[in-house]
Design a protein around this motif. Structure first.
Motif, PDB file in Angstrom:
ATOM      1  N   GLY A   8       0.841  -1.192   0.000  1.00  0.00           N
ATOM      2  CA  GLY A   8       0.000   0.000   0.000  1.00  0.00           C
ATOM      3  C   GLY A   8       0.870   1.233   0.000  1.00  0.00           C
ATOM      4  O   GLY A   8       2.096   1.151   0.152  1.00  0.00           O
ATOM      5  N   TYR A  98      -3.519  -5.561   0.653  1.00  0.00           N
ATOM      6  CA  TYR A  98      -3.396  -4.158   0.256  1.00  0.00           C
ATOM      7  C   TYR A  98      -4.136  -3.307   1.274  1.00  0.00           C
ATOM      8  O   TYR A  98      -5.348  -3.428   1.421  1.00  0.00           O
ATOM      9  CB  TYR A  98      -3.962  -3.974  -1.149  1.00  0.00           C
ATOM     10  CG  TYR A  98      -4.190  -2.550  -1.625  1.00  0.00           C
ATOM     11  CD1 TYR A  98      -3.473  -1.467  -1.131  1.00  0.00           C
ATOM     12  CD2 TYR A  98      -5.126  -2.297  -2.619  1.00  0.00           C
ATOM     13  CE1 TYR A  98      -3.690  -0.182  -1.595  1.00  0.00           C
ATOM     14  CE2 TYR A  98      -5.350  -1.018  -3.108  1.00  0.00           C
ATOM     15  CZ  TYR A  98      -4.625   0.036  -2.589  1.00  0.00           C
ATOM     16  OH  TYR A  98      -4.846   1.310  -3.045  1.00  0.00           O
ATOM     17  N   LYS A 100      -5.585  -0.066   1.829  1.00  0.00           N
ATOM     18  CA  LYS A 100      -6.033   1.045   0.986  1.00  0.00           C
ATOM     19  C   LYS A 100      -6.415   2.222   1.871  1.00  0.00           C
ATOM     20  O   LYS A 100      -7.042   2.042   2.914  1.00  0.00           O
ATOM     21  CB  LYS A 100      -7.233   0.573   0.155  1.00  0.00           C
ATOM     22  CG  LYS A 100      -7.635   1.501  -0.948  1.00  0.00           C
ATOM     23  CD  LYS A 100      -8.671   0.843  -1.840  1.00  0.00           C
ATOM     24  CE  LYS A 100      -8.974   1.719  -3.032  1.00  0.00           C
ATOM     25  NZ  LYS A 100      -9.886   1.046  -3.966  1.00  0.00           N
ATOM     26  N   GLY A 136      -1.676   2.492  -7.905  1.00  0.00           N
ATOM     27  CA  GLY A 136      -2.968   2.008  -7.410  1.00  0.00           C
ATOM     28  C   GLY A 136      -3.439   0.719  -8.055  1.00  0.00           C
ATOM     29  O   GLY A 136      -3.856  -0.225  -7.370  1.00  0.00           O
ATOM     30  N   LYS A 137      -3.361   0.648  -9.369  1.00  0.00           N
ATOM     31  CA  LYS A 137      -3.799  -0.554 -10.079  1.00  0.00           C
ATOM     32  C   LYS A 137      -2.901  -1.753  -9.739  1.00  0.00           C
ATOM     33  O   LYS A 137      -3.355  -2.887  -9.672  1.00  0.00           O
ATOM     34  CB  LYS A 137      -3.814  -0.307 -11.589  1.00  0.00           C
ATOM     35  CG  LYS A 137      -4.936   0.599 -12.038  1.00  0.00           C
ATOM     36  CD  LYS A 137      -4.895   0.818 -13.548  1.00  0.00           C
ATOM     37  CE  LYS A 137      -6.016   1.680 -14.042  1.00  0.00           C
ATOM     38  NZ  LYS A 137      -6.010   3.057 -13.566  1.00  0.00           N
ATOM     39  N   TYR A 139      -1.322  -2.210  -6.834  1.00  0.00           N
ATOM     40  CA  TYR A 139      -1.712  -2.682  -5.499  1.00  0.00           C
ATOM     41  C   TYR A 139      -2.929  -3.610  -5.611  1.00  0.00           C
ATOM     42  O   TYR A 139      -2.958  -4.688  -5.023  1.00  0.00           O
ATOM     43  CB  TYR A 139      -2.085  -1.512  -4.578  1.00  0.00           C
ATOM     44  CG  TYR A 139      -0.970  -0.562  -4.208  1.00  0.00           C
ATOM     45  CD1 TYR A 139       0.293  -1.010  -3.833  1.00  0.00           C
ATOM     46  CD2 TYR A 139      -1.196   0.812  -4.188  1.00  0.00           C
ATOM     47  CE1 TYR A 139       1.294  -0.126  -3.462  1.00  0.00           C
ATOM     48  CE2 TYR A 139      -0.211   1.707  -3.817  1.00  0.00           C
ATOM     49  CZ  TYR A 139       1.043   1.235  -3.453  1.00  0.00           C
ATOM     50  OH  TYR A 139       2.020   2.116  -3.077  1.00  0.00           O
ATOM     51  N   GLU A 140      -3.919  -3.162  -6.346  1.00  0.00           N
ATOM     52  CA  GLU A 140      -5.151  -3.956  -6.478  1.00  0.00           C
ATOM     53  C   GLU A 140      -4.889  -5.272  -7.202  1.00  0.00           C
ATOM     54  O   GLU A 140      -5.409  -6.313  -6.810  1.00  0.00           O
ATOM     55  CB  GLU A 140      -6.223  -3.133  -7.187  1.00  0.00           C
ATOM     56  CG  GLU A 140      -6.717  -2.000  -6.319  1.00  0.00           C
ATOM     57  CD  GLU A 140      -7.860  -1.205  -6.923  1.00  0.00           C
ATOM     58  OE1 GLU A 140      -8.424  -1.631  -7.946  1.00  0.00           O
ATOM     59  OE2 GLU A 140      -8.182  -0.146  -6.355  1.00  0.00           O
ATOM     60  N   GLN A 141      -4.090  -5.229  -8.242  1.00  0.00           N
ATOM     61  CA  GLN A 141      -3.778  -6.419  -9.040  1.00  0.00           C
ATOM     62  C   GLN A 141      -3.061  -7.480  -8.203  1.00  0.00           C
ATOM     63  O   GLN A 141      -3.310  -8.672  -8.357  1.00  0.00           O
ATOM     64  CB  GLN A 141      -2.901  -5.975 -10.212  1.00  0.00           C
ATOM     65  CG  GLN A 141      -2.234  -7.058 -11.006  1.00  0.00           C
ATOM     66  CD  GLN A 141      -1.255  -6.446 -12.013  1.00  0.00           C
ATOM     67  OE1 GLN A 141      -1.618  -5.554 -12.771  1.00  0.00           O
ATOM     68  NE2 GLN A 141      -0.029  -6.912 -11.996  1.00  0.00           N
ATOM     69  N   ALA A 143      -3.094  -7.838  -4.856  1.00  0.00           N
ATOM     70  CA  ALA A 143      -3.703  -8.136  -3.566  1.00  0.00           C
ATOM     71  C   ALA A 143      -4.546  -9.409  -3.576  1.00  0.00           C
ATOM     72  O   ALA A 143      -5.354  -9.624  -4.471  1.00  0.00           O
ATOM     73  CB  ALA A 143      -4.563  -6.963  -3.122  1.00  0.00           C
ATOM     74  N   ILE A 146      -8.079  -6.829  -0.053  1.00  0.00           N
ATOM     75  CA  ILE A 146      -8.008  -5.370   0.034  1.00  0.00           C
ATOM     76  C   ILE A 146      -8.765  -4.953   1.284  1.00  0.00           C
ATOM     77  O   ILE A 146      -9.922  -5.320   1.470  1.00  0.00           O
ATOM     78  CB  ILE A 146      -8.614  -4.690  -1.214  1.00  0.00           C
ATOM     79  CG1 ILE A 146      -7.836  -5.104  -2.469  1.00  0.00           C
ATOM     80  CG2 ILE A 146      -8.619  -3.170  -1.049  1.00  0.00           C
ATOM     81  CD1 ILE A 146      -8.454  -4.626  -3.773  1.00  0.00           C
TER      82      ILE A 146
END
Length: 167
Positions: A8, A98, A100, A136-137, A139-141, A143, A146
């Motif tokens: 993060g 992640y 967030k 950001g993308k 981190y999401e990818q 994780a 989240i």
């Protein structure tokens, strides 16, 4: 035992959450940035000053490579760890969480910390927005989970992670 890896942005609470998560899961806590500082004997800011971001990122990859070989740790990574494909491959060896958070929370949590080289001599809000746009993308990818960390009580964030792990 699989590692729990926290990713993060800076100021998302990776170190604070990581310490409590480690205590609750009876695992060792490791902060990759702190390990780099310990090994080098200087701050992250000093490494940036001498070697630049590229030099720091090479050290980060080397440290993550070592740490991801361990078992049963809670690992707090640096905010930029996900930028490198090599690092992302290393992080996938564990269960990735992640944390967030909003730009406002990041600003509040980082404004007094002098050891944030990417925020030196720039408009912090603009820089944090740019970093989130870039990362950001990723981190999401990467994780497996989240969790909103922002303004929440740390113990509630830890509870949510533990509940997800138990499922």
């Amino acid at each position: 035992m699989q590692n729990l890896i926290l990713i993060g942005p800076m100021g998302s609470g990776k170190t604070t959450v990581g310490k409590q998560l480690a205590k609750r899961t009876r695992m060792d806590f490791v902060d990759s940035d702190h390990m780099i500082e310990e090994r080098c004997g200087v701050s992250i800011s000093t490494i940036f000053d001498i070697e630049g971001e590229d030099g720091f990122r090479k050290r980060e990859t080397k440290m993550l490579s070592e740490l991801c070989e361990r078992n049963g740790i809670v690992l707090a990574t640096g905010g930029g760890a996900v930028v490198s494909e090599e690092n992302r491959i290393l992080l996938r060896k564990g269960f990735v969480v992640y944390l967030k958070t909003s730009i406002e929370t990041q600003l509040a949590r980082t404004q007094k910390n002098q050891n944030r080289p990417l925020l030196e001599n720039v408009d912090a809000e603009t820089k944090l927005e740019e970093l989130m746009e870039e990362r950001g993308k990723l981190y999401e990818q990467e994780a497996d989970l989240i969790v909103m960390s922002g303004e929440r009580i740390v113990s509630k964030v830890v509870d949510e992670i533990i509940e997800a792990l138990e499922k």
